[in-house]
Design a protein around this motif. Structure first.
Motif, PDB file in Angstrom:
ATOM      1  N   TYR B  22      -5.970  51.506 -30.317  1.00 33.06           N
ATOM      2  CA  TYR B  22      -7.274  51.833 -30.609  1.00 33.06           C
ATOM      3  C   TYR B  22      -8.315  51.301 -29.613  1.00 33.06           C
ATOM      4  CZ  TYR B  22      -5.411  52.328 -35.360  1.00 33.06           C
ATOM      5  OH  TYR B  22      -4.851  52.924 -36.477  1.00 33.06           O
ATOM      6  N   VAL B  23      -9.102  52.290 -29.377  1.00 32.03           N
ATOM      7  CA  VAL B  23      -9.864  51.926 -27.905  1.00 32.03           C
ATOM      8  C   VAL B  23     -11.320  52.141 -28.106  1.00 32.03           C
ATOM      9  CG1 VAL B  23     -10.117  52.962 -25.470  1.00 32.03           C
ATOM     10  CG2 VAL B  23      -7.622  52.757 -26.776  1.00 32.03           C
ATOM     11  N   ASN B  24     -12.287  51.603 -27.546  1.00 35.52           N
ATOM     12  CA  ASN B  24     -13.584  51.725 -27.400  1.00 35.52           C
ATOM     13  C   ASN B  24     -14.090  51.822 -26.129  1.00 35.52           C
ATOM     14  OD1 ASN B  24     -16.287  50.952 -27.381  1.00 35.52           O
ATOM     15  ND2 ASN B  24     -16.456  50.573 -29.678  1.00 35.52           N
ATOM     16  N   LEU B  25     -14.797  53.075 -25.693  1.00 39.95           N
ATOM     17  CA  LEU B  25     -15.239  53.119 -24.348  1.00 39.95           C
ATOM     18  C   LEU B  25     -16.654  53.004 -24.386  1.00 39.95           C
ATOM     19  CD1 LEU B  25     -13.000  56.349 -23.667  1.00 39.95           C
ATOM     20  CD2 LEU B  25     -12.774  54.119 -22.792  1.00 39.95           C
ATOM     21  N   GLY B  26     -17.287  52.170 -23.423  1.00 35.73           N
ATOM     22  CA  GLY B  26     -18.459  52.104 -23.148  1.00 35.73           C
ATOM     23  C   GLY B  26     -19.052  53.317 -22.564  1.00 35.73           C
ATOM     24  N   ILE B  27     -20.530  53.226 -22.521  1.00 37.46           N
ATOM     25  CA  ILE B  27     -21.149  54.390 -21.915  1.00 37.46           C
ATOM     26  C   ILE B  27     -21.086  54.666 -20.451  1.00 37.46           C
ATOM     27  CG2 ILE B  27     -23.409  55.455 -21.778  1.00 37.46           C
ATOM     28  CD1 ILE B  27     -24.253  53.741 -24.349  1.00 37.46           C
ATOM     29  N   GLY B  28     -21.232  55.892 -20.172  1.00 38.08           N
ATOM     30  CA  GLY B  28     -21.264  56.319 -18.451  1.00 38.08           C
ATOM     31  C   GLY B  28     -19.727  56.237 -17.956  1.00 38.08           C
ATOM     32  N   LEU B  29     -19.441  55.563 -16.889  1.00 40.63           N
ATOM     33  CA  LEU B  29     -17.931  55.732 -16.060  1.00 40.63           C
ATOM     34  C   LEU B  29     -17.186  55.478 -17.402  1.00 40.63           C
ATOM     35  CD1 LEU B  29     -16.533  56.038 -13.705  1.00 40.63           C
ATOM     36  CD2 LEU B  29     -17.053  53.695 -13.141  1.00 40.63           C
ATOM     37  N   PRO B  30     -17.075  54.620 -18.229  1.00 40.72           N
ATOM     38  CA  PRO B  30     -15.938  54.196 -19.107  1.00 40.72           C
ATOM     39  C   PRO B  30     -15.509  55.416 -19.716  1.00 40.72           C
ATOM     40  CG  PRO B  30     -17.344  52.400 -19.177  1.00 40.72           C
ATOM     41  CD  PRO B  30     -18.053  53.440 -18.226  1.00 40.72           C
ATOM     42  N   GLY B 104     -18.759  49.056 -18.324  1.00 39.73           N
ATOM     43  CA  GLY B 104     -19.330  48.954 -16.968  1.00 39.73           C
ATOM     44  C   GLY B 104     -19.849  47.683 -16.800  1.00 39.73           C
ATOM     45  N   ALA B 105     -20.154  47.334 -15.621  1.00 39.76           N
ATOM     46  CA  ALA B 105     -20.531  45.888 -15.055  1.00 39.76           C
ATOM     47  C   ALA B 105     -21.611  46.025 -14.131  1.00 39.76           C
ATOM     48  CB  ALA B 105     -19.344  45.143 -14.727  1.00 39.76           C
ATOM     49  N   LEU B 106     -22.595  45.216 -14.239  1.00 39.26           N
ATOM     50  CA  LEU B 106     -23.478  44.912 -13.053  1.00 39.26           C
ATOM     51  C   LEU B 106     -22.756  43.723 -12.230  1.00 39.26           C
ATOM     52  CD1 LEU B 106     -26.758  44.244 -15.368  1.00 39.26           C
ATOM     53  CD2 LEU B 106     -26.288  46.201 -13.481  1.00 39.26           C
ATOM     54  N   GLN B 107     -22.165  42.724 -12.561  1.00 39.42           N
ATOM     55  CA  GLN B 107     -21.507  41.601 -12.043  1.00 39.42           C
ATOM     56  C   GLN B 107     -20.305  41.288 -12.788  1.00 39.42           C
ATOM     57  OE1 GLN B 107     -24.202  38.509 -11.459  1.00 39.42           O
ATOM     58  NE2 GLN B 107     -25.214  39.325  -9.676  1.00 39.42           N
ATOM     59  N   VAL B 108     -19.172  40.814 -12.112  1.00 39.05           N
ATOM     60  CA  VAL B 108     -18.197  40.159 -12.732  1.00 39.05           C
ATOM     61  C   VAL B 108     -17.704  39.055 -11.768  1.00 39.05           C
ATOM     62  CG1 VAL B 108     -16.653  42.063 -12.045  1.00 39.05           C
ATOM     63  CG2 VAL B 108     -16.046  40.575 -14.029  1.00 39.05           C
ATOM     64  N   ASP B 109     -17.124  38.088 -12.317  1.00 40.99           N
ATOM     65  CA  ASP B 109     -16.724  36.963 -11.546  1.00 40.99           C
ATOM     66  C   ASP B 109     -15.326  36.445 -11.431  1.00 40.99           C
ATOM     67  OD1 ASP B 109     -16.451  34.938 -13.354  1.00 40.99           O
ATOM     68  OD2 ASP B 109     -18.680  34.343 -13.037  1.00 40.99           O
ATOM     69  N   GLN B 110     -15.006  35.379 -10.821  1.00 44.20           N
ATOM     70  CA  GLN B 110     -13.507  35.392 -10.675  1.00 44.20           C
ATOM     71  C   GLN B 110     -12.922  34.236 -11.820  1.00 44.20           C
ATOM     72  OE1 GLN B 110     -13.968  33.418  -6.691  1.00 44.20           O
ATOM     73  NE2 GLN B 110     -13.470  31.412  -7.559  1.00 44.20           N
ATOM     74  N   ASN B 116     -23.413  42.436 -17.909  1.00 45.46           N
ATOM     75  CA  ASN B 116     -23.818  44.025 -17.819  1.00 45.46           C
ATOM     76  C   ASN B 116     -24.947  44.239 -18.841  1.00 45.46           C
ATOM     77  OD1 ASN B 116     -22.649  43.827 -20.414  1.00 45.46           O
ATOM     78  ND2 ASN B 116     -21.198  45.510 -20.028  1.00 45.46           N
ATOM     79  N   TRP B 117     -25.953  43.361 -19.132  1.00 43.81           N
ATOM     80  CA  TRP B 117     -26.590  43.960 -20.389  1.00 43.81           C
ATOM     81  C   TRP B 117     -28.419  43.533 -19.754  1.00 43.81           C
ATOM     82  CZ3 TRP B 117     -29.942  40.538 -23.308  1.00 43.81           C
ATOM     83  CH2 TRP B 117     -29.880  39.187 -23.188  1.00 43.81           C
ATOM     84  N   MET B 118     -28.639  42.737 -18.764  1.00 45.11           N
ATOM     85  CA  MET B 118     -30.008  42.593 -18.240  1.00 45.11           C
ATOM     86  C   MET B 118     -30.160  42.306 -16.860  1.00 45.11           C
ATOM     87  SD  MET B 118     -31.771  39.487 -20.182  1.00 45.11           S
ATOM     88  CE  MET B 118     -33.418  39.711 -19.342  1.00 45.11           C
ATOM     89  N   ILE B 141     -11.277  45.907 -19.918  1.00 44.51           N
ATOM     90  CA  ILE B 141     -11.135  46.318 -18.938  1.00 44.51           C
ATOM     91  C   ILE B 141     -12.640  46.803 -18.242  1.00 44.51           C
ATOM     92  CG2 ILE B 141     -10.328  48.262 -17.179  1.00 44.51           C
ATOM     93  CD1 ILE B 141      -8.022  48.522 -19.399  1.00 44.51           C
ATOM     94  N   VAL B 142     -13.048  46.389 -16.876  1.00 43.40           N
ATOM     95  CA  VAL B 142     -14.066  46.870 -16.197  1.00 43.40           C
ATOM     96  C   VAL B 142     -14.020  47.844 -15.495  1.00 43.40           C
ATOM     97  CG1 VAL B 142     -15.991  45.854 -14.655  1.00 43.40           C
ATOM     98  CG2 VAL B 142     -15.110  44.360 -16.574  1.00 43.40           C
TER      99      VAL B 142
END
Lengths: 218, 215
Positions: B22-30, B104-110, B116-118, B141-142
């Motif tokens: 069961y999968v949920n895809l965000g808006i845009g590239l995903p 999608g993401a604006l930033q992701v870290d180690q 990804n929201w503001m 998954i980003v």
């Protein structure tokens, strides 16, 4: 038991500073006929509780464009530039609430709960100033119930007991908000006789519905 | 981003999906993921506004005004689909019933943190359902471009933007690489054709673990 009223009568109940839950997701499932009547009435300084601020010409976006909203609890405003402008200039005060949390806070009020415990928002700005409670080794944020005076919802069909069914993805927040209004006003396409909706199919039991307005949309 | 790069990211993410997920895809590239589901794999797509079993977009003229996805686009329902209210929908999400979400993401870290929201002072669209999805889905998954439009790294030691959720990202798929979050840190698993390990390291601020198969 519900009473059938006009959209103008529904709009007249809503006063400045009323706290109003309005159903719909990006205006799909929004009570457009009642919203139009509130626009016509021009009541200002409303507090709205909505999933999204919709589009500038559809759903609650019309109330925003007409400067009738003083504050909002909302999860997404990305489709409506006007609300972003009014937030930036201080005309509208906004509390951004994660969508799942918003629904649970609305549901809590309608079902007699003081709030809910959720992991959503832990470690983010959403948790700031809120109590974190550990249950069985896991942290949760205490999110309090959102009180509302009115719930304005949209359904496909009512029967004469006020029982409601919805249409596809237009269901969204409507059954949750139906439980939460001290006064719930349902805009419907049609009202059928008693027995016209199988009790197995009822989504919102009529006990939650105080008033019904016939939609101009269908 | 060029269409072939979008397709490449979507196809790579689709390989992560298992039969029955069961999968949920965000808006845009995903959403690109949905175009690359491998043959023999059946996955069920949720849209958080209240449907499980999302089908393809309707033909022109066949749109149903009561049938949209969370991005506002018109959809159809596949046989076996179900509709539900928003509290049930987010109960599904928060309750850990969604196998995979792609966002999608604006930033992701180690440390697996996602922003990804503001962007303070600039963009305040709100988090919508993103915080619940990232908190509740079994696998996050980003999907994103490796660097921002100015060429700055988006994979950082520490996110500087307001977080969506803490420590919840499991995999990052970009135009340049595939990176996996592990208890030891962020591991560079794959480098896309046309790039070297050094290219990826240069375009990434986060500390990367380079496994033997890439050395």
């Amino acid at each position: 038991m519900y009473k059938l009223i006009t959209a103008a009568e529904a709009a007249a109940m809503i006063k400045p500073r009323s706290r109003v839950c309005i159903g719909g997701f990006l205006a799909v499932g929004a009570p457009e006929t009642v919203i139009d009547a509130i626009v016509a009435a021009g009541t200002r300084d409303l507090h709205i509780i909505v999933i999204a601020s919709d589009w500038e010409n559809r759903g609650v976006g019309k109330l925003v464009v007409n400067h009738q909203v003083g504050s909002a609890q909302v999860s997404h405003m990305g489709t409506n530039k006007e609300i972003q402008n009014q937030v930036n200039c201080g005309e509208i005060k906004v509390e951004l609430v994660p969508q799942g949390t918003l629904m649970e806070r609305v549901r809590a009020f309608g079902t007699g709960l003081g709030g809910v415990l959720t992991p959503t928002g832990l470690g983010t700005v959403v948790a700031e100033g809120k109590q974190v409670i550990n249950v069985n080794g896991r942290d949760y944020i205490l999110e309090t119930a959102i009180e509302s005076d009115f719930a304005l919802i949209r359904a496909k069909k009512a029967d004469q007991a006020g029982n409601l069914i919805y249409s596809k993805t237009a269901r969204n927040s409507n059954p949750i908000m139906a439980m939460a209004g001290k006064v719930t006003i349902a805009e419907v396409d049609e009202i059928v006789e008693l027995g016209g909706i199988d009790p197995e199919d009822v989504i919102t039991p009529g006990i939650f519905v105080n008033y019904i307005v016939l939609s101009k949309e269908k | 981003m060029a269409m072939d790069k979008r397709a490449q990211i979507g196809a790579r993410i689709a390989k992560e999906l298992k039969d029955g997920d069961y999968v949920n895809l965000g808006i845009g590239l995903p959403t690109e993921t949905a175009n690359h589901i491998p043959p023999g794999i059946r996955v069920v797509f949720q849209s958080e506004n209240g449907i499980m079993g999302v089908g393809p977009a309707p033909a022109n003229g066949e749109e149903d005004q009561d049938m949209i996805n969370a991005g506002g686009g018109f959809i159809t329902a596949l046989p076996g689909a179900s509709y539900f209210d928003s509290a049930t929908s987010f109960g599904i999400i928060r309750g850990g019933h969604i196998d995979v979400t792609v966002l999608g993401a604006l930033q992701v870290d180690q440390e697996g943190n996602l922003a990804n929201w503001m962007i303070p002072g600039k963009l305040i669209p709100g988090m919508g359902g993103a915080m619940d999805l990232v908190t509740g889905a079994k696998k996050v998954i980003v999907a994103m471009e490796h660097c921002d439009k100015q060429g700055n790294p988006k994979i950082l030691r520490k996110c500087t933007l307001p977080l969506t959720a803490k420590g919840r990202v499991s995999l990052i798929v970009t135009d340049m690489a595939v990176l996996e979050m592990t208890p030891q840190g962020l591991v560079l698993q794959e480098v896309s054709e046309g790039y070297t390990v050094q290219d990826v390291v240069k375009a990434t601020e986060a500390d990367l673990i380079i496994p033997d198969h890439l050395k």
